[in-house]
Design an enzyme around this catalytic site. Structure first.
Site, PDB file in Angstrom:
ATOM      1  N   LYS A 174      41.920  26.532   4.710  1.00  0.00           N
ATOM      2  CA  LYS A 174      42.764  26.044   5.813  1.00  0.00           C
ATOM      3  C   LYS A 174      42.503  24.556   6.047  1.00  0.00           C
ATOM      4  CE  LYS A 174      43.565  26.712  10.738  1.00  0.00           C
ATOM      5  NZ  LYS A 174      43.402  27.544  11.917  1.00  0.00           N
TER       6      LYS A 174
ATOM      7  N   GLU B 264      31.562  24.882   0.782  1.00  0.00           N
ATOM      8  CA  GLU B 264      31.407  25.891  -0.272  1.00  0.00           C
ATOM      9  C   GLU B 264      32.633  25.874  -1.203  1.00  0.00           C
ATOM     10  OE1 GLU B 264      31.020  26.380   2.962  1.00  0.00           O
ATOM     11  OE2 GLU B 264      29.283  27.655   3.377  1.00  0.00           O
TER      12      GLU B 264
ATOM     13  N   GLY C 229      41.894  31.334  10.589  1.00  0.00           N
ATOM     14  CA  GLY C 229      41.445  31.705   9.240  1.00  0.00           C
ATOM     15  C   GLY C 229      41.366  33.210   9.047  1.00  0.00           C
ATOM     16  N   ARG C 230      40.798  33.905  10.030  1.00  0.00           N
ATOM     17  CA  ARG C 230      40.611  35.355   9.875  1.00  0.00           C
ATOM     18  C   ARG C 230      41.893  36.140  10.137  1.00  0.00           C
ATOM     19  NH1 ARG C 230      37.746  32.924  13.716  1.00  0.00           N
ATOM     20  NH2 ARG C 230      38.032  33.412  15.919  1.00  0.00           N
TER      21      ARG C 230
ATOM     22  N   GLU D  45      33.669  37.378  14.276  1.00  0.00           N
ATOM     23  CA  GLU D  45      33.913  35.945  14.478  1.00  0.00           C
ATOM     24  C   GLU D  45      34.818  35.752  15.702  1.00  0.00           C
ATOM     25  OE1 GLU D  45      33.803  32.812  11.118  1.00  0.00           O
ATOM     26  OE2 GLU D  45      35.930  33.061  11.492  1.00  0.00           O
TER      27      GLU D  45
ATOM     28  N   HIS E 299      25.616  59.650   2.175  1.00  0.00           N
ATOM     29  CA  HIS E 299      24.354  59.838   1.455  1.00  0.00           C
ATOM     30  C   HIS E 299      23.402  58.670   1.671  1.00  0.00           C
ATOM     31  CE1 HIS E 299      25.659  63.512  -0.551  1.00  0.00           C
ATOM     32  NE2 HIS E 299      26.864  62.960  -0.475  1.00  0.00           N
TER      33      HIS E 299
ATOM     34  N   LYS F 168      26.451  24.808   9.761  1.00  0.00           N
ATOM     35  CA  LYS F 168      27.146  24.000   8.741  1.00  0.00           C
ATOM     36  C   LYS F 168      26.646  22.560   8.785  1.00  0.00           C
ATOM     37  CE  LYS F 168      31.836  25.934   8.782  1.00  0.00           C
ATOM     38  NZ  LYS F 168      33.209  25.569   9.114  1.00  0.00           N
TER      39      LYS F 168
END
Ligand code: F6P
Length: 548
Positions: free
Chosen positions: A210, A216, A272-273, A358, A389, A513
Site C-alpha cells: 500500500k 521487508e 491494508g488488512r 491489528e 490432536h 519498525k
C-alpha cells in the site's frame, strides 16, 4: 468528543455485569437446551449461503437482549452508516474506511471527500481483469518471449495474508498450469525457497505494498529484481515484463523502477488488512480468473448488504461481535479460536489474526483515554482435526474459557476423487462431535455408568459449557469465501464500535519498525548506537561477536 461516555460506564454495561453475576456459576448449556426445546432452531442466523448456529453459547434471550441494548447505546449502527457513507471514521489517520466500496456494483455511488469512488474501483478491476487474462492466456510473455508460468507475490501483512489465504482457499478454482508463491518475510530464506526452482524467464513478480515503503517488501523486491536480472543477462528492460506493482503510492513505485503503466492502484481509504479485494488481490485474480474473482466480490457484497439491512436481532456480524463482547468483557475469556474444518482454509485463521488483532488490539479509546475495559482477544487456531490432536485438550478440560468458531462445508470440492470425497463425512463428523463434546461434555455419572474406576472419574469427566459458533455452508466457493471474510470484517467492526476504539489505525507496529532501522547499522559495524537500552546493547554485542 470527550463527553462520549466510556462503554464500561454505561448503564447497559452495568446491566450485563449484573446479569452475569445473577447467572453465576455460568449459564449451563444442558439446562438452557432443556428449558427451550426450540433453541437449536431459534439461535440460528442465515446470511447468503452461511448458516450460523449460535445455540451453543452461554447466553439466553435476556443476555442477547442486553447485548443488543449495549450495541444500541454505543451506536454501532450509527458508526456503521458513517463508514458506509465514507465519513472519516478512522480519526487518528483522518481517513475514510471504505473497503465496502471495493465490492460495490458499477452503478453504486459512494463518495469519499465528495467524489464518487466506484468508477475508479471498477476501472482498476477492469485493468486487473485484462492483465490477468493476458497472463492466463499466454499473451503476456516475459522478456525472452517465454510464457509466464510462475507468479510470485511479494508483500507483507495485508499485502500478503489476504491473497495467500484466498489462493489456498480457492485452490480448486485455480489455473493449475501456473505456480503461485507468496514471499513476505525479510528473512532471505523466504525468497530463496520461493524462487530457487523457478526459471526467471517465466516468472512474474507482483510487488504488493500500500505504502511502497515497507522495508521487508522493498528489500525482497530489490533482491528479486537482482535474481531476475542475473538470470536474464542483466538487461534492465526485463523489469518491465516481469514486475508489476500494487500500491497507492505511484511516486514510490516509479522510484523503485517499476513503470506506473504496470501499477494497479488502490486508495488510502482501503486499510491494508481490508485490502485483498482491491488490486492487492491481483495474484488471486490471475489464479482463479476475473469471473471467479467477481463472484467472490459478490459474496462480500451479500454480507455488506445484510449488515446494513438486517434487523439487529438477525444481523449476523452484529450477533457474532456481541457474543465476543460477552465472553471478552463479562466472562473473562482472553482468546478466541477459529477452527476451520477445511484444509483449504489452512491460512484463514492467520489472516483473521491480522484482521482482528491489528484492528482491535488497542488500549486507548477514540478520545485517547486509556481503556479500563478489555479490547480485542487473542485470535488463534488451525484447521480443526489437526488441532484436535494438539491443543483441543486444553479447550475441553483446561482452566481457560475459549469460545471457538467451527467452520465447515457440506460438500468437498468437486475435483477430489470419489474415495477422497468420501472422507469428507468423517471430517465433518469430527466438527459436529467436537461442538457437542465442548458444549455438553460428559458428567461424572455418565463416566461412572461406563464402568470407569472411581479414581479415574474426575480425569475423564468433561465439564462442557465450552461455547462454539458453527458456521456451515454447502461448499467453499469464491462467493462463500467473500461472505466469510466480510462476516469477520464486520464482526471486528462491531466490537471496535462497542469498545469505542479506532479499529482502523495500527500505530502499535510503528515503534518496532523505527527501532529496527536504528538497530540495523549497529549489527554490521562496530559503531555505537545511541539509544539502546542496556539489555538490547548486550544482545547486539553478543550478536556481533557471533556473526564474525
Ligand atoms: O504491519 C503494519 C502494516 O502497516 C499493515 O497494516 C500492513 O498491512 C502491512 O504493514 C504492509 O503495509 P504495506 O502494504 O504498506 O507494505
Amino acid at each position: 468528543m470527550s463527553d462520549v461516555p466510556e462503554p464500561a460506564r454505561r448503564p447497559e454495561w452495568t446491566a450485563l455485569e449484573n446479569h452475569r453475576a445473577d447467572a453465576l456459576p455460568q449459564p449451563d448449556l444442558r439446562e438452557l437446551f432443556a428449558a427451550d426445546p426450540s433453541r437449536a432452531q431459534r439461535y440460528v442466523v442465515r446470511v447468503g449461503d452461511l448458516r450460523i448456529d449460535y445455540s451453543k453459547h452461554l447466553v439466553n434471550d435476556e443476555t442477547l437482549a442486553l447485548l443488543l441494548r449495549l450495541a444500541e447505546a454505543t451506536d454501532v449502527f450509527g458508526l456503521r452508516d458513517a463508514m458506509f457513507r465514507g465519513e472519516r471514521i478512522n480519526t487518528t489517520e483522518d481517513r475514510a474506511v471504505l473497503h465496502t466500496a471495493l465490492r460495490a456494483p458499477r452503478d453504486a455511488v459512494i463518495e469519499a471527500d465528495g467524489e464518487n469512488v466506484v468508477p475508479a474501483v471498477h476501472a482498476v478491476l477492469d485493468r486487473m481483469a485484462d492483465f490477468a487474462g493476458r497472463i492466463r492466456s499466454g499473451e503476456w510473455t516475459g522478456h525472452t518471449g517465454k510464457r509466464i508460468r510462475n507468479v510470485v507475490n511479494i508483500g507483507i501483512g495485508g499485502s500478503d495474508l489476504g491473497p495467500a489465504m484466498a489462493y489456498e482457499a480457492l485452490r480448486a478454482y485455480t489455473d493449475r498450469s501456473l505456480a503461485f508463491r507468496f514471499v513476505s518475510n525479510v528473512d532471505g530464506a523466504d525468497l530463496h525457497e520461493a524462487v530457487r526452482d523457478l526459471d526467471p524467464a517465466e516468472t512474474l513478480f507482483i510487488v504488493a505494498s500500500k505504502t511502497f515503503t515497507t522495508i521487508e517488501t522493498i528489500t525482497n523486491a530489490t533482491s528479486a529484481r537482482s535474481w531476475l536480472l542475473a538470470g536474464l543477462g542483466g538487461d534492465e528492460k526485463a523489469v518491465a515484463r516481469h514486475f508489476v506493482a500494487l500500491s497507492t503510492n505511484a511516486e514510490k513505485v516509479s522510484d523503485f523502477g517499476i513503470d506506473t503503466a504496470n501499477m494497479f492502484e488502490f486508495w488510502d481509504w482501503v486499510g491494508g488488512r481490508y485490502s485483498y479485494d482491491s488490486a492487492i488481490g491481483l495474484s488471486l485474480m490471475i489464479a482463479i480468473g476475473p469471473d471467479r474473482f467477481r463472484e467472490m466480490l459478490d459474496g462480500f457484497r451479500i454480507v455488506d448488504e445484510h449488515f446494513v439491512n438486517a434487523p439487529a436481532e438477525a444481523n449476523a456480524p452484529l450477533l457474532m461481535g456481541l457474543l465476543g463482547v460477552w465472553y471478552n468483557n463479562f466472562l473473562d475469556a482472553q482468546s478466541h479460536a477459529v477452527l476451520p474444518y477445511s484444509h483449504y482454509l489452512s491460512k484463514f485463521t492467520a489472516y483473521l489474526q491480522q484482521l482482528d488483532m491489528e484492528s482491535n488490539g488497542k488500549s486507548v479509546d477514540r478520545q485517547g483515554r486509556p481503556v479500563t475495559w478489555q479490547t480485542g482477544p487473542v485470535v488463534w487456531g488451525t484447521p480443526g482435526t489437526n488441532g484436535q490432536h494438539a491443543y483441543y485438550q486444553l479447550i475441553h478440560q483446561g482452566t481457560k474459557l475459549i469460545p471457538a468458531d467451527l467452520i465447515g462445508f457440506a460438500r468437498p470440492v468437486a475435483e477430489l476423487s470419489d474415495e477422497l470425497k468420501a472422507q469428507h463425512d468423517l471430517l465433518m463428523a469430527n466438527l459436529f462431535a467436537q461442538g457437542q463434546a465442548l458444549a455438553f461434555g460428559k458428567t461424572a455419572e455418565e463416566v461412572r455408568a461406563e464402568g470407569v474406576p472411581e479414581e479415574q472419574v474426575p480425569h475423564r469427566t468433561f465439564r462442557g459449557n465450552r461455547p462454539t459458533t458453527t458456521i456451515l455452508a454447502a461448499e467453499l466457493t469464491p462467493s462463500v469465501l467473500g461472505q466469510l471474510i466480510a462476516l469477520y470484517e464486520h464482526k471486528v467492526f462491531v466490537q471496535g464500535a462497542v469498545w469505542n476504539i479506532d479499529s482502523f489505525d495500527q500505530w502499535g507496529v510503528e515503534l518496532g519498525k523505527a527501532l529496527a532501522k536504528q538497530v540495523e547499522p549497529a549489527l554490521t559495524t562496530d559503531a555505537d548506537v545511541p539509544g539502546l537500552d542496556p539489555s538490547t546493547a548486550a544482545l547486539v554485542a553478543a550478536y556481533r561477536e557471533r556473526r564474525k
